[in-house]
Motif scaffolding. Sequence first.
Motif, PDB file in Angstrom:
ATOM      1  N   SER A  43       0.856  -1.182   0.000  1.00 35.91           N
ATOM      2  CA  SER A  43       0.000   0.000   0.000  1.00 35.91           C
ATOM      3  C   SER A  43       0.894   1.236   0.000  1.00 35.91           C
ATOM      4  O   SER A  43       2.124   1.138   0.108  1.00 35.91           O
ATOM      5  CB  SER A  43      -0.919   0.014   1.222  1.00 35.91           C
ATOM      6  OG  SER A  43      -0.158   0.181   2.405  1.00 35.91           O
ATOM      7  N   PHE A  44       0.283   2.409  -0.117  1.00 37.83           N
ATOM      8  CA  PHE A  44       1.054   3.653  -0.058  1.00 37.83           C
ATOM      9  C   PHE A  44       1.778   3.766   1.280  1.00 37.83           C
ATOM     10  O   PHE A  44       2.931   4.203   1.331  1.00 37.83           O
ATOM     11  CB  PHE A  44       0.121   4.855  -0.243  1.00 37.83           C
ATOM     12  CG  PHE A  44      -0.365   5.051  -1.643  1.00 37.83           C
ATOM     13  CD1 PHE A  44       0.453   5.622  -2.603  1.00 37.83           C
ATOM     14  CD2 PHE A  44      -1.651   4.667  -2.011  1.00 37.83           C
ATOM     15  CE1 PHE A  44       0.008   5.807  -3.905  1.00 37.83           C
ATOM     16  CE2 PHE A  44      -2.107   4.851  -3.300  1.00 37.83           C
ATOM     17  CZ  PHE A  44      -1.278   5.407  -4.246  1.00 37.83           C
ATOM     18  N   ARG A  45       1.130   3.385   2.356  1.00 38.40           N
ATOM     19  CA  ARG A  45       1.688   3.559   3.690  1.00 38.40           C
ATOM     20  C   ARG A  45       2.885   2.642   3.941  1.00 38.40           C
ATOM     21  O   ARG A  45       3.735   2.961   4.773  1.00 38.40           O
ATOM     22  CB  ARG A  45       0.600   3.317   4.740  1.00 38.40           C
ATOM     23  CG  ARG A  45      -0.501   4.362   4.749  1.00 38.40           C
ATOM     24  CD  ARG A  45      -1.726   3.848   5.484  1.00 38.40           C
ATOM     25  NE  ARG A  45      -1.436   3.649   6.892  1.00 38.40           N
ATOM     26  CZ  ARG A  45      -1.613   4.569   7.842  1.00 38.40           C
ATOM     27  NH1 ARG A  45      -2.065   5.766   7.509  1.00 38.40           N
ATOM     28  NH2 ARG A  45      -1.370   4.312   9.108  1.00 38.40           N
ATOM     29  N   THR A  46       2.934   1.508   3.264  1.00 36.68           N
ATOM     30  CA  THR A  46       4.023   0.552   3.500  1.00 36.68           C
ATOM     31  C   THR A  46       4.960   0.452   2.309  1.00 36.68           C
ATOM     32  O   THR A  46       5.691  -0.531   2.183  1.00 36.68           O
ATOM     33  CB  THR A  46       3.450  -0.837   3.826  1.00 36.68           C
ATOM     34  OG1 THR A  46       2.664  -1.296   2.717  1.00 36.68           O
ATOM     35  CG2 THR A  46       2.586  -0.787   5.075  1.00 36.68           C
ATOM     36  N   ALA A  47       4.931   1.459   1.413  1.00 40.37           N
ATOM     37  CA  ALA A  47       5.786   1.424   0.226  1.00 40.37           C
ATOM     38  C   ALA A  47       7.259   1.312   0.620  1.00 40.37           C
ATOM     39  O   ALA A  47       7.717   1.986   1.538  1.00 40.37           O
ATOM     40  CB  ALA A  47       5.559   2.683  -0.610  1.00 40.37           C
ATOM     41  N   THR A  48       7.986   0.454  -0.080  1.00 40.62           N
ATOM     42  CA  THR A  48       9.411   0.260   0.192  1.00 40.62           C
ATOM     43  C   THR A  48      10.218   1.415  -0.380  1.00 40.62           C
ATOM     44  O   THR A  48      10.064   1.772  -1.554  1.00 40.62           O
ATOM     45  CB  THR A  48       9.897  -1.067  -0.415  1.00 40.62           C
ATOM     46  OG1 THR A  48       9.198  -2.142   0.206  1.00 40.62           O
ATOM     47  CG2 THR A  48      11.392  -1.251  -0.188  1.00 40.62           C
ATOM     48  N   GLU A  49      11.087   2.000   0.419  1.00 37.44           N
ATOM     49  CA  GLU A  49      11.896   3.135  -0.019  1.00 37.44           C
ATOM     50  C   GLU A  49      13.050   2.677  -0.903  1.00 37.44           C
ATOM     51  O   GLU A  49      13.747   1.713  -0.583  1.00 37.44           O
ATOM     52  CB  GLU A  49      12.466   3.873   1.195  1.00 37.44           C
ATOM     53  CG  GLU A  49      11.430   4.377   2.171  1.00 37.44           C
ATOM     54  CD  GLU A  49      12.077   4.974   3.395  1.00 37.44           C
ATOM     55  OE1 GLU A  49      13.314   5.105   3.407  1.00 37.44           O
ATOM     56  OE2 GLU A  49      11.357   5.302   4.351  1.00 37.44           O
ATOM     57  N   ILE A  50      13.265   3.377  -1.995  1.00 35.89           N
ATOM     58  CA  ILE A  50      14.424   3.145  -2.851  1.00 35.89           C
ATOM     59  C   ILE A  50      15.022   4.491  -3.231  1.00 35.89           C
ATOM     60  O   ILE A  50      14.315   5.496  -3.329  1.00 35.89           O
ATOM     61  CB  ILE A  50      14.071   2.344  -4.119  1.00 35.89           C
ATOM     62  CG1 ILE A  50      13.023   3.076  -4.961  1.00 35.89           C
ATOM     63  CG2 ILE A  50      13.594   0.945  -3.763  1.00 35.89           C
ATOM     64  CD1 ILE A  50      12.729   2.397  -6.284  1.00 35.89           C
ATOM     65  N   GLU A  51      16.322   4.516  -3.421  1.00 28.99           N
ATOM     66  CA  GLU A  51      17.002   5.722  -3.863  1.00 28.99           C
ATOM     67  C   GLU A  51      17.107   5.716  -5.384  1.00 28.99           C
ATOM     68  O   GLU A  51      17.081   4.654  -6.020  1.00 28.99           O
ATOM     69  CB  GLU A  51      18.402   5.806  -3.249  1.00 28.99           C
ATOM     70  CG  GLU A  51      18.413   5.906  -1.733  1.00 28.99           C
ATOM     71  CD  GLU A  51      17.868   7.229  -1.241  1.00 28.99           C
ATOM     72  OE1 GLU A  51      17.825   8.183  -2.044  1.00 28.99           O
ATOM     73  OE2 GLU A  51      17.488   7.313  -0.060  1.00 28.99           O
ATOM     74  N   GLN A  52      17.238   6.884  -5.964  1.00 22.27           N
ATOM     75  CA  GLN A  52      17.443   6.951  -7.403  1.00 22.27           C
ATOM     76  C   GLN A  52      18.779   6.302  -7.755  1.00 22.27           C
ATOM     77  O   GLN A  52      19.776   6.472  -7.065  1.00 22.27           O
ATOM     78  CB  GLN A  52      17.417   8.396  -7.868  1.00 22.27           C
ATOM     79  CG  GLN A  52      16.056   9.048  -7.732  1.00 22.27           C
ATOM     80  CD  GLN A  52      15.978  10.363  -8.465  1.00 22.27           C
ATOM     81  OE1 GLN A  52      16.704  10.595  -9.417  1.00 22.27           O
ATOM     82  NE2 GLN A  52      15.083  11.233  -8.033  1.00 22.27           N
TER      83      GLN A  52
END
Length: 263
Positions: A43-52
């Motif tokens: 979901s939006f709330r648990t989206a996994t963070e990634i760097e560019q």
Amino acid sequence: MRMVRALSAALLTLGVAVAPAAADASPSPSQDGASAPTRAGTSFRTATEIEQGQSATASGSTGDYLYWSFPADTGQRPTVEATVKLPQTHGSQTWQLDVYDGLRRRQACQYGAQTRTAAAGTSSVELACVLRTVRAWSEPWANDPLPGTYYVRLTATGVATADLGLPVGSEVRVESKEIGGSAAVDGSLAEPLVPGAAAKPGQEREDAAVLAGLEPEDGWASGWWSDRWVWTATGGILAALAGVGGYALTRGTGRPSRVPSGA
């Protein structure tokens, strides 16, 4: 000699002005593959963070919604690419890649295959979305991309019932192109559109992405410098040189000769 000295000073000033722009254009160091995320949020709330510049992988099932998030700053034109690895046996499937901004507004793709249909037996499908350039400021009614967190959602939109739940693999990568002064606008946001994760108890809180921690490597509004500054300085220097040259040409090179009074 005066013209030579003026030209030398102008070139020196221009070199100093271009130096910061050259520094900003240097590529960022590559991400460590060992630290790349290996799962996606649901979901939006648990989206996994990634760097560019970082590739993220995840395993899932056909019919799942897979979410990632990344930061994008002023003057950047992000490109999101996704590859879905399909099982050996499957029917026709349609996959779609959507990108949302920090206000969860769906952003249109300038170009790229945002939706693709994989025929039965196809091993993989590739998707891409090139966003519009991120602006420093926009009208409240507009849907322009603004600096902040962006969400990537990958899902199958057209799947036969028999294929639901089949295992799939996915890989997502985000890159950006620095557009520079051609996309610069007057004004800026007070804060980037970076929402924070809501407080959750226990393990559920640990699994939630703390989106407030996402930001570009050099901090927000790192794109305050643009090549518009260089062109402005260059125009001023050229105008000054033109004025000096015009004065030198119209002044003449010598004094008028005097006519003898007895002639």
